[in-house]
Design a protein around this motif. Sequence first.
Motif, PDB file in Angstrom:
ATOM      1  N   ILE A 130      15.265 -41.621  13.905  1.00 39.03           N
ATOM      2  CA  ILE A 130      16.125 -41.139  14.778  1.00 39.03           C
ATOM      3  C   ILE A 130      16.389 -39.759  14.790  1.00 39.03           C
ATOM      4  CG2 ILE A 130      18.447 -41.330  15.812  1.00 39.03           C
ATOM      5  CD1 ILE A 130      16.876 -43.745  16.377  1.00 39.03           C
ATOM      6  N   VAL A 131      16.210 -38.693  15.650  1.00 36.29           N
ATOM      7  CA  VAL A 131      16.156 -37.270  15.504  1.00 36.29           C
ATOM      8  C   VAL A 131      17.416 -36.698  16.174  1.00 36.29           C
ATOM      9  CG1 VAL A 131      13.972 -37.041  14.431  1.00 36.29           C
ATOM     10  CG2 VAL A 131      14.221 -36.828  17.120  1.00 36.29           C
ATOM     11  N   VAL A 132      18.201 -35.741  15.597  1.00 36.67           N
ATOM     12  CA  VAL A 132      18.973 -35.199  16.701  1.00 36.67           C
ATOM     13  C   VAL A 132      18.837 -33.534  16.534  1.00 36.67           C
ATOM     14  CG1 VAL A 132      20.780 -36.875  16.377  1.00 36.67           C
ATOM     15  CG2 VAL A 132      20.640 -35.053  14.613  1.00 36.67           C
ATOM     16  N   ASN A 133      19.342 -32.964  17.580  1.00 31.03           N
ATOM     17  CA  ASN A 133      19.314 -31.469  17.368  1.00 31.03           C
ATOM     18  C   ASN A 133      20.258 -31.056  16.269  1.00 31.03           C
ATOM     19  OD1 ASN A 133      20.821 -28.401  17.936  1.00 31.03           O
ATOM     20  ND2 ASN A 133      18.969 -28.481  19.038  1.00 31.03           N
ATOM     21  N   ASP A 134      20.047 -30.148  15.303  1.00 32.19           N
ATOM     22  CA  ASP A 134      20.852 -29.833  14.273  1.00 32.19           C
ATOM     23  C   ASP A 134      22.172 -29.230  14.508  1.00 32.19           C
ATOM     24  OD1 ASP A 134      20.519 -27.054  14.933  1.00 32.19           O
ATOM     25  OD2 ASP A 134      19.209 -26.518  13.136  1.00 32.19           O
ATOM     26  N   ASP A 135      22.476 -29.162  15.722  1.00 27.23           N
ATOM     27  CA  ASP A 135      23.763 -28.844  15.692  1.00 27.23           C
ATOM     28  C   ASP A 135      24.794 -30.197  15.846  1.00 27.23           C
ATOM     29  OD1 ASP A 135      23.473 -29.963  18.276  1.00 27.23           O
ATOM     30  OD2 ASP A 135      24.729 -28.567  19.403  1.00 27.23           O
ATOM     31  N   TYR A 219      13.807 -40.530  19.392  1.00 28.38           N
ATOM     32  CA  TYR A 219      13.282 -41.134  18.108  1.00 28.38           C
ATOM     33  C   TYR A 219      11.999 -40.495  18.223  1.00 28.38           C
ATOM     34  CZ  TYR A 219      12.575 -43.881  22.552  1.00 28.38           C
ATOM     35  OH  TYR A 219      12.591 -44.330  23.618  1.00 28.38           O
ATOM     36  N   VAL A 220      11.388 -40.196  17.060  1.00 30.32           N
ATOM     37  CA  VAL A 220       9.778 -39.957  16.861  1.00 30.32           C
ATOM     38  C   VAL A 220       9.406 -40.425  15.870  1.00 30.32           C
ATOM     39  CG1 VAL A 220       9.031 -37.490  16.432  1.00 30.32           C
ATOM     40  CG2 VAL A 220      10.874 -37.497  17.895  1.00 30.32           C
ATOM     41  N   ALA A 221       7.897 -40.427  15.831  1.00 30.09           N
ATOM     42  CA  ALA A 221       7.098 -40.904  14.596  1.00 30.09           C
ATOM     43  C   ALA A 221       7.138 -39.743  13.584  1.00 30.09           C
ATOM     44  CB  ALA A 221       5.617 -41.154  15.168  1.00 30.09           C
ATOM     45  N   MET A 222       7.365 -40.451  12.255  1.00 27.42           N
ATOM     46  CA  MET A 222       7.431 -39.314  11.110  1.00 27.42           C
ATOM     47  C   MET A 222       6.209 -38.520  11.166  1.00 27.42           C
ATOM     48  SD  MET A 222      10.511 -39.841   9.782  1.00 27.42           S
ATOM     49  CE  MET A 222      10.024 -38.812   8.236  1.00 27.42           C
ATOM     50  N   SER A 223       5.091 -38.916  11.588  1.00 30.10           N
ATOM     51  CA  SER A 223       4.020 -38.035  11.591  1.00 30.10           C
ATOM     52  C   SER A 223       4.123 -36.669  12.188  1.00 30.10           C
ATOM     53  CB  SER A 223       2.811 -38.710  12.006  1.00 30.10           C
ATOM     54  OG  SER A 223       2.965 -39.238  13.430  1.00 30.10           O
ATOM     55  N   TYR A 224       5.236 -36.546  12.971  1.00 29.77           N
ATOM     56  CA  TYR A 224       5.239 -35.383  13.741  1.00 29.77           C
ATOM     57  C   TYR A 224       6.565 -34.408  13.008  1.00 29.77           C
ATOM     58  CZ  TYR A 224       2.646 -36.479  17.638  1.00 29.77           C
ATOM     59  OH  TYR A 224       1.330 -36.920  18.775  1.00 29.77           O
ATOM     60  N   LEU A 225       7.002 -35.056  11.901  1.00 29.38           N
ATOM     61  CA  LEU A 225       7.943 -34.604  11.421  1.00 29.38           C
ATOM     62  C   LEU A 225       7.809 -33.820  10.151  1.00 29.38           C
ATOM     63  CD1 LEU A 225      10.958 -36.948  12.158  1.00 29.38           C
ATOM     64  CD2 LEU A 225      10.505 -34.832  13.630  1.00 29.38           C
ATOM     65  N   ILE A 226       6.327 -33.956   9.723  1.00 29.00           N
ATOM     66  CA  ILE A 226       5.886 -33.301   8.154  1.00 29.00           C
ATOM     67  C   ILE A 226       6.118 -31.838   8.278  1.00 29.00           C
ATOM     68  CG2 ILE A 226       3.984 -32.771   6.988  1.00 29.00           C
ATOM     69  CD1 ILE A 226       4.915 -36.000   6.751  1.00 29.00           C
ATOM     70  N   GLY A 227       6.706 -31.376   7.048  1.00 31.18           N
ATOM     71  CA  GLY A 227       7.015 -29.950   7.022  1.00 31.18           C
ATOM     72  C   GLY A 227       8.354 -29.242   7.603  1.00 31.18           C
ATOM     73  N   GLU A 228       8.559 -28.396   7.588  1.00 28.19           N
ATOM     74  CA  GLU A 228       9.728 -27.601   8.084  1.00 28.19           C
ATOM     75  C   GLU A 228       9.834 -27.612   9.579  1.00 28.19           C
ATOM     76  OE1 GLU A 228      12.613 -23.830   7.596  1.00 28.19           O
ATOM     77  OE2 GLU A 228      11.082 -23.861   6.587  1.00 28.19           O
ATOM     78  N   LYS A 229      10.842 -28.356  10.114  1.00 30.26           N
ATOM     79  CA  LYS A 229      11.239 -28.463  11.650  1.00 30.26           C
ATOM     80  C   LYS A 229      12.557 -27.723  11.833  1.00 30.26           C
ATOM     81  CE  LYS A 229       7.332 -30.818  12.395  1.00 30.26           C
ATOM     82  NZ  LYS A 229       6.295 -30.398  13.153  1.00 30.26           N
ATOM     83  N   LYS A 230      12.154 -26.729  12.639  1.00 27.10           N
ATOM     84  CA  LYS A 230      13.497 -25.928  13.221  1.00 27.10           C
ATOM     85  C   LYS A 230      14.302 -26.739  14.461  1.00 27.10           C
ATOM     86  CE  LYS A 230      11.370 -21.413  12.355  1.00 27.10           C
ATOM     87  NZ  LYS A 230      11.098 -20.300  12.881  1.00 27.10           N
ATOM     88  N   ASN A 231      15.665 -26.597  14.262  1.00 28.33           N
ATOM     89  CA  ASN A 231      16.636 -27.125  14.919  1.00 28.33           C
ATOM     90  C   ASN A 231      16.480 -28.387  15.193  1.00 28.33           C
ATOM     91  OD1 ASN A 231      17.257 -24.413  15.669  1.00 28.33           O
ATOM     92  ND2 ASN A 231      15.586 -24.225  17.029  1.00 28.33           N
TER      93      ASN A 231
END
Length: 298
Positions: A130-135, A219-231
């Motif tokens: 589960i992913v959210v905007n960092d605000d 919701y996103v696959a973890m393979s798209y969240l490797i490394g630093e992701k902004k926002n």
Amino acid sequence: MWSKRVKFGLAALLMTGALAGCGQTDNNSSSAGSNEGGAKKEETYSGTISLAGSTALQPLAEEAANAFMEKYPDVSITVQGGGSGTGVNQVAAGAVQIGNSDVPAAEKLDDKSKASELIDHKVAGIAFAIVVNDDVKIDNLTTEQIQGIFSGKIKNWKEVGGSDEAIHVINRPASSGTRATFEKTVMKDVKINDAIGTVQDSNGAVEQAISSTPGAVSYVAMSYLIGEKKNLKTVKINGAEPTVENIRTEKYPFWSYEYMITKGEAKDEVRAFIDFVKSEEFASTVKQMGYIPMTELE
């Protein structure tokens, strides 16, 4: 950069998912080859392999294609996205040789009569987040809270302990294997409300939409969240993070196997490619890219 022989884009056929009976599953790898004395010999392969389907599996398929073509220069591999439903139905129709999917073929097959023709090859595991905007000032959500958000019952982040901010839901289309996994493992008997929010057709598009949309959740696959992701940031589910250990101990629910599906038994270069994706040789790359090698799940 990807190899020029690996081509991107959505699959050309439009498919819709339908529930069918269980397909076959093949979990065995064949050896590279041996002579009569049992000594291994190096095989050579040539020809073309076409893959389409899951955007969650697409990055791994593309990287494996590049590595396999480097090892076997006479093989040309084309990888397309389009969603798990597209991959399953294209391989069933004979349009591609491998259908990539986040779920077994039977769960996305339009023509139920073809279920017995398809074989599901487990090639890796993958966690989703589960992913959210960092605000969004939320670090954890319960299963019930997630169900409330995606069913439309919970509309403001203050209802789950966040700030007074409207929730913007971003979903995936019905053909998506990522969505099917989300429905099966997190939503369960609670129906997603497609009348709220927006829809994005790939994991990559969701990642970009979350980053640019205040109050967004998806919701996103973890393979798209490797490394630093902004926002954007990931959110724990019931206090658990998407780690291999939490998956093994059943603390983290949102994950699935990744399948490469063939029509009938995989042969020659197709079989070799699937075996390569599952192999110890490629396992470190699988892990580095945010997937789970089969050796850690069997």
